[in-house]
Design a protein around this motif. Structure first.
Motif, PDB file in Angstrom:
ATOM      1  N   LEU A 298       0.808  -1.227   0.000  1.00 11.95           N
ATOM      2  CA  LEU A 298       0.000   0.000   0.000  1.00 11.95           C
ATOM      3  C   LEU A 298       0.841   1.278   0.000  1.00 11.95           C
ATOM      4  O   LEU A 298       0.579   2.206   0.767  1.00 11.95           O
ATOM      5  N   PRO A 299       1.824   1.382  -0.872  1.00 14.98           N
ATOM      6  CA  PRO A 299       2.613   2.616  -0.910  1.00 14.98           C
ATOM      7  C   PRO A 299       1.804   3.774  -1.480  1.00 14.98           C
ATOM      8  O   PRO A 299       0.801   3.574  -2.172  1.00 14.98           O
ATOM      9  N   VAL A 300       2.233   4.994  -1.186  1.00 16.98           N
ATOM     10  CA  VAL A 300       1.612   6.194  -1.753  1.00 16.98           C
ATOM     11  C   VAL A 300       2.712   7.065  -2.349  1.00 16.98           C
ATOM     12  O   VAL A 300       3.898   6.808  -2.198  1.00 16.98           O
ATOM     13  N   GLY A 301       2.297   8.132  -3.020  1.00 16.60           N
ATOM     14  CA  GLY A 301       3.236   8.998  -3.713  1.00 16.60           C
ATOM     15  C   GLY A 301       3.133   8.787  -5.212  1.00 16.60           C
ATOM     16  O   GLY A 301       2.562   7.794  -5.685  1.00 16.60           O
ATOM     17  N   GLU A 302       3.646   9.716  -5.974  1.00 19.28           N
ATOM     18  CA  GLU A 302       3.514   9.639  -7.428  1.00 19.28           C
ATOM     19  C   GLU A 302       4.119   8.368  -7.985  1.00 19.28           C
ATOM     20  O   GLU A 302       3.585   7.770  -8.918  1.00 19.28           O
ATOM     21  N   ALA A 303       5.232   7.900  -7.411  1.00 20.11           N
ATOM     22  CA  ALA A 303       5.868   6.680  -7.883  1.00 20.11           C
ATOM     23  C   ALA A 303       5.020   5.442  -7.615  1.00 20.11           C
ATOM     24  O   ALA A 303       5.258   4.380  -8.192  1.00 20.11           O
ATOM     25  N   ALA A 304       4.003   5.578  -6.746  1.00 16.59           N
ATOM     26  CA  ALA A 304       3.095   4.474  -6.440  1.00 16.59           C
ATOM     27  C   ALA A 304       1.710   4.689  -7.040  1.00 16.59           C
ATOM     28  O   ALA A 304       0.805   3.900  -6.799  1.00 16.59           O
ATOM     29  N   GLY A 305       1.538   5.769  -7.818  1.00 16.65           N
ATOM     30  CA  GLY A 305       0.260   6.010  -8.473  1.00 16.65           C
ATOM     31  C   GLY A 305      -0.690   6.919  -7.735  1.00 16.65           C
ATOM     32  O   GLY A 305      -1.832   7.098  -8.166  1.00 16.65           O
ATOM     33  N   LEU A 306      -0.248   7.512  -6.620  1.00 17.31           N
ATOM     34  CA  LEU A 306      -1.103   8.432  -5.869  1.00 17.31           C
ATOM     35  C   LEU A 306      -0.270   9.634  -5.442  1.00 17.31           C
ATOM     36  O   LEU A 306       0.349   9.629  -4.375  1.00 17.31           O
ATOM     37  N   PRO A 307      -0.227  10.692  -6.268  1.00 17.88           N
ATOM     38  CA  PRO A 307       0.561  11.877  -5.909  1.00 17.88           C
ATOM     39  C   PRO A 307       0.099  12.463  -4.581  1.00 17.88           C
ATOM     40  O   PRO A 307      -1.089  12.417  -4.240  1.00 17.88           O
ATOM     41  N   LEU A 308       1.035  12.999  -3.821  1.00 13.22           N
ATOM     42  CA  LEU A 308       0.721  13.618  -2.539  1.00 13.22           C
ATOM     43  C   LEU A 308       0.684  15.130  -2.708  1.00 13.22           C
ATOM     44  O   LEU A 308       1.615  15.730  -3.251  1.00 13.22           O
ATOM     45  N   VAL A 309      -0.407  15.734  -2.240  1.00 11.33           N
ATOM     46  CA  VAL A 309      -0.583  17.183  -2.295  1.00 11.33           C
ATOM     47  C   VAL A 309      -0.574  17.674  -0.858  1.00 11.33           C
ATOM     48  O   VAL A 309      -1.462  17.357  -0.075  1.00 11.33           O
ATOM     49  N   ARG A 310       0.423  18.470  -0.490  1.00  6.54           N
ATOM     50  CA  ARG A 310       0.674  18.778   0.911  1.00  6.54           C
ATOM     51  C   ARG A 310       0.322  20.222   1.252  1.00  6.54           C
ATOM     52  O   ARG A 310       0.486  21.131   0.444  1.00  6.54           O
ATOM     53  N   PHE A 311      -0.124  20.399   2.510  1.00  2.00           N
ATOM     54  CA  PHE A 311      -0.416  21.722   3.052  1.00  2.00           C
ATOM     55  C   PHE A 311       0.062  21.761   4.502  1.00  2.00           C
ATOM     56  O   PHE A 311       0.005  20.739   5.201  1.00  2.00           O
ATOM     57  N   PRO A 312       0.479  22.916   5.003  1.00  2.00           N
ATOM     58  CA  PRO A 312       0.744  23.046   6.444  1.00  2.00           C
ATOM     59  C   PRO A 312      -0.567  23.134   7.210  1.00  2.00           C
ATOM     60  O   PRO A 312      -1.624  23.431   6.641  1.00  2.00           O
ATOM     61  N   LEU A 313      -0.516  22.897   8.506  1.00  2.00           N
ATOM     62  CA  LEU A 313      -1.719  22.898   9.331  1.00  2.00           C
ATOM     63  C   LEU A 313      -2.477  24.217   9.215  1.00  2.00           C
ATOM     64  O   LEU A 313      -3.711  24.225   9.146  1.00  2.00           O
ATOM     65  N   ALA A 314      -1.761  25.325   9.166  1.00  2.00           N
ATOM     66  CA  ALA A 314      -2.412  26.639   9.108  1.00  2.00           C
ATOM     67  C   ALA A 314      -3.218  26.827   7.829  1.00  2.00           C
ATOM     68  O   ALA A 314      -4.077  27.715   7.761  1.00  2.00           O
ATOM     69  N   GLU A 315      -2.959  26.001   6.817  1.00  2.00           N
ATOM     70  CA  GLU A 315      -3.669  26.109   5.539  1.00  2.00           C
ATOM     71  C   GLU A 315      -4.640  24.952   5.339  1.00  2.00           C
ATOM     72  O   GLU A 315      -4.892  24.516   4.217  1.00  2.00           O
ATOM     73  N   THR A 316      -5.219  24.468   6.437  1.00  2.00           N
ATOM     74  CA  THR A 316      -6.196  23.375   6.339  1.00  2.00           C
ATOM     75  C   THR A 316      -7.384  23.755   5.468  1.00  2.00           C
ATOM     76  O   THR A 316      -7.930  22.914   4.739  1.00  2.00           O
ATOM     77  N   SER A 317      -7.800  24.998   5.496  1.00  2.00           N
ATOM     78  CA  SER A 317      -8.924  25.421   4.646  1.00  2.00           C
ATOM     79  C   SER A 317      -8.579  25.235   3.176  1.00  2.00           C
ATOM     80  O   SER A 317      -9.428  24.791   2.380  1.00  2.00           O
ATOM     81  N   ALA A 318      -7.345  25.532   2.790  1.00  5.67           N
ATOM     82  CA  ALA A 318      -6.919  25.324   1.404  1.00  5.67           C
ATOM     83  C   ALA A 318      -6.859  23.839   1.073  1.00  5.67           C
ATOM     84  O   ALA A 318      -7.168  23.421  -0.050  1.00  5.67           O
ATOM     85  N   ALA A 319      -6.471  23.020   2.046  1.00  2.88           N
ATOM     86  CA  ALA A 319      -6.446  21.569   1.840  1.00  2.88           C
ATOM     87  C   ALA A 319      -7.848  21.040   1.596  1.00  2.88           C
ATOM     88  O   ALA A 319      -8.080  20.213   0.698  1.00  2.88           O
ATOM     89  N   HIS A 320      -8.809  21.494   2.387  1.00  2.30           N
ATOM     90  CA  HIS A 320     -10.206  21.088   2.186  1.00  2.30           C
ATOM     91  C   HIS A 320     -10.714  21.542   0.823  1.00  2.30           C
ATOM     92  O   HIS A 320     -11.417  20.805   0.127  1.00  2.30           O
TER      93      HIS A 320
END
Length: 337
Positions: A298-320
């Motif tokens: 169950l790997p993740v990341g672009e090399a595993a077919g699921l790119p990770l899109v990251r945000f800092p905690l203060a930008e949780t609204s942008a993550a949502h």
């Protein structure tokens, strides 16, 4: 501690960064120092559609971190254990978008050695939903393990999404032949990297014709993200006594099923909602997912077919907002510095 909270339903703008005191764990609870929080569609839908049941709610069901404190009666976890969390905020105010979350210990699972926090935060809703979808076939396995689905054909609709990605990985690990429908070459590449044996672009190909050629005896399990869109296709490609496992609601739309094609095959339609699937099924999923993690399935990341899109905690609204806008990939929030 830093915590994201909201007090009423609404857009991502209702999410606020505040300072709160960590909550001591009571009986049957643990407190986890979060490292990564995962965001799922259910998180923004809950925030948008339902007034919170508590005066203040911290969102996000999934996450990963380290046990910080243990309440009375908890024997399977100890301080310092690396863990992943699921359904942290279900009927509770304490989700994972904060530095410390006090949660039901039954929803906290040890993270195997060598498995990253990113993987741990990406499990929860996606992997457990996929597990349920793959274990409701009449006469099929109720548990997943290496080879448990050998000889079966699994069709994953929307293989580039988080649930679709986990379904491909779990089905492949369990020995199934995996077909995935996609809408673009970009998404086909992701589903192929995740492990799908066959890709079908439903926008450029006759999906039914292609799937029938791949699986002339029919598909055994459909992991379905959009029954409203795909009901006719599913009825055409399933085999006798197949199951269509439906885990998304298309914003409350109504699906139409053709009676004769489904009746002639004894097709089963199974709704899948993690919140009400039952404690036994949740435990089984957590145990089987742990075995899959140990096997490196169950790997993740672009090399595993699921790119990770990251945000800092203060930008949780942008993550949502990114999840709400259907960003391709898994949205993670870096809680710890």
């Amino acid at each position: 501690m830093r915590s994201i909270v909201y007090t009423h339903k609404g857009s991502p703008d209702v999410l606020q960064l505040v300072d709160r005191d960590p909550v001591e764990p009571g009986p049957g609870e643990v407190r986890v120092r979060l490292v990564v929080s995962g965001v799922n569609p259910t998180d923004w839908k809950s925030r948008t559609n339902t007034d919170p049941a508590f005066p203040e709610v911290t969102p996000n069901q999934d996450g990963a971190g380290v046990v910080d404190a243990v309440g009375q009666g908890v024997g399977h976890l100890g301080v310092g254990d690396r863990v992943w969390l699921y359904l942290s905020a279900y009927q509770r105010p304490s989700g994972t978008a904060q530095e410390f979350a006090t949660v039901d210990a039954a929803h906290v699972v040890a993270l195997p050695h060598g498995v990253s926090f990113d993987v741990g935060a990406s499990l929860g809703v996606p992997a457990m939903t996929a597990h349920r979808a793959l274990t409701v076939l009449e006469g099929g396995p109720e548990r997943l393990s290496a080879g448990a689905l050998a000889g079966k054909v699994v069709l994953v609709a929307g293989g580039a999404g988080a649930v679709g990605h986990a379904a491909i990985q779990l089905a492949r690990w369990a020995g199934a032949t995996v077909i995935s429908t996609v809408s673009s070459d970009e998404k086909a590449a992701l589903a192929r990297t995740a492990g799908a044996h066959h890709l079908v672009n439903y926008r450029t190909e006759d999906a039914a014709e292609v799937i029938q050629a791949i699986a002339p005896n029919g598909v055994d399990i459909v992991v379905e993200v959009s029954i409203v869109q795909n009901a006719e296709l599913d009825a055409a490609v399933v085999g006798p006594r197949a199951v269509v496992s439906m885990y998304a609601d298309d914003a409350g739309s109504t699906a139409e099923l053709s009676v004769r094609p489904n009746m002639s095959k004894n097709t089963r339609y199974q709704f899948v909602l993690l919140y009400t699937v039952g404690a036994e099924q949740l435990r089984a999923a957590a145990e089987d997912i742990t075995e899959a993690l140990i096997a490196g399935a169950l790997p993740v990341g672009e090399a595993a077919g699921l790119p990770l899109v990251r945000f800092p905690l203060a930008e949780t609204s942008a993550a949502h907002r990114a999840v709400q806008d259907s960003v391709v990939g898994k949205v993670l929030i870096d809680v710890a510095d």
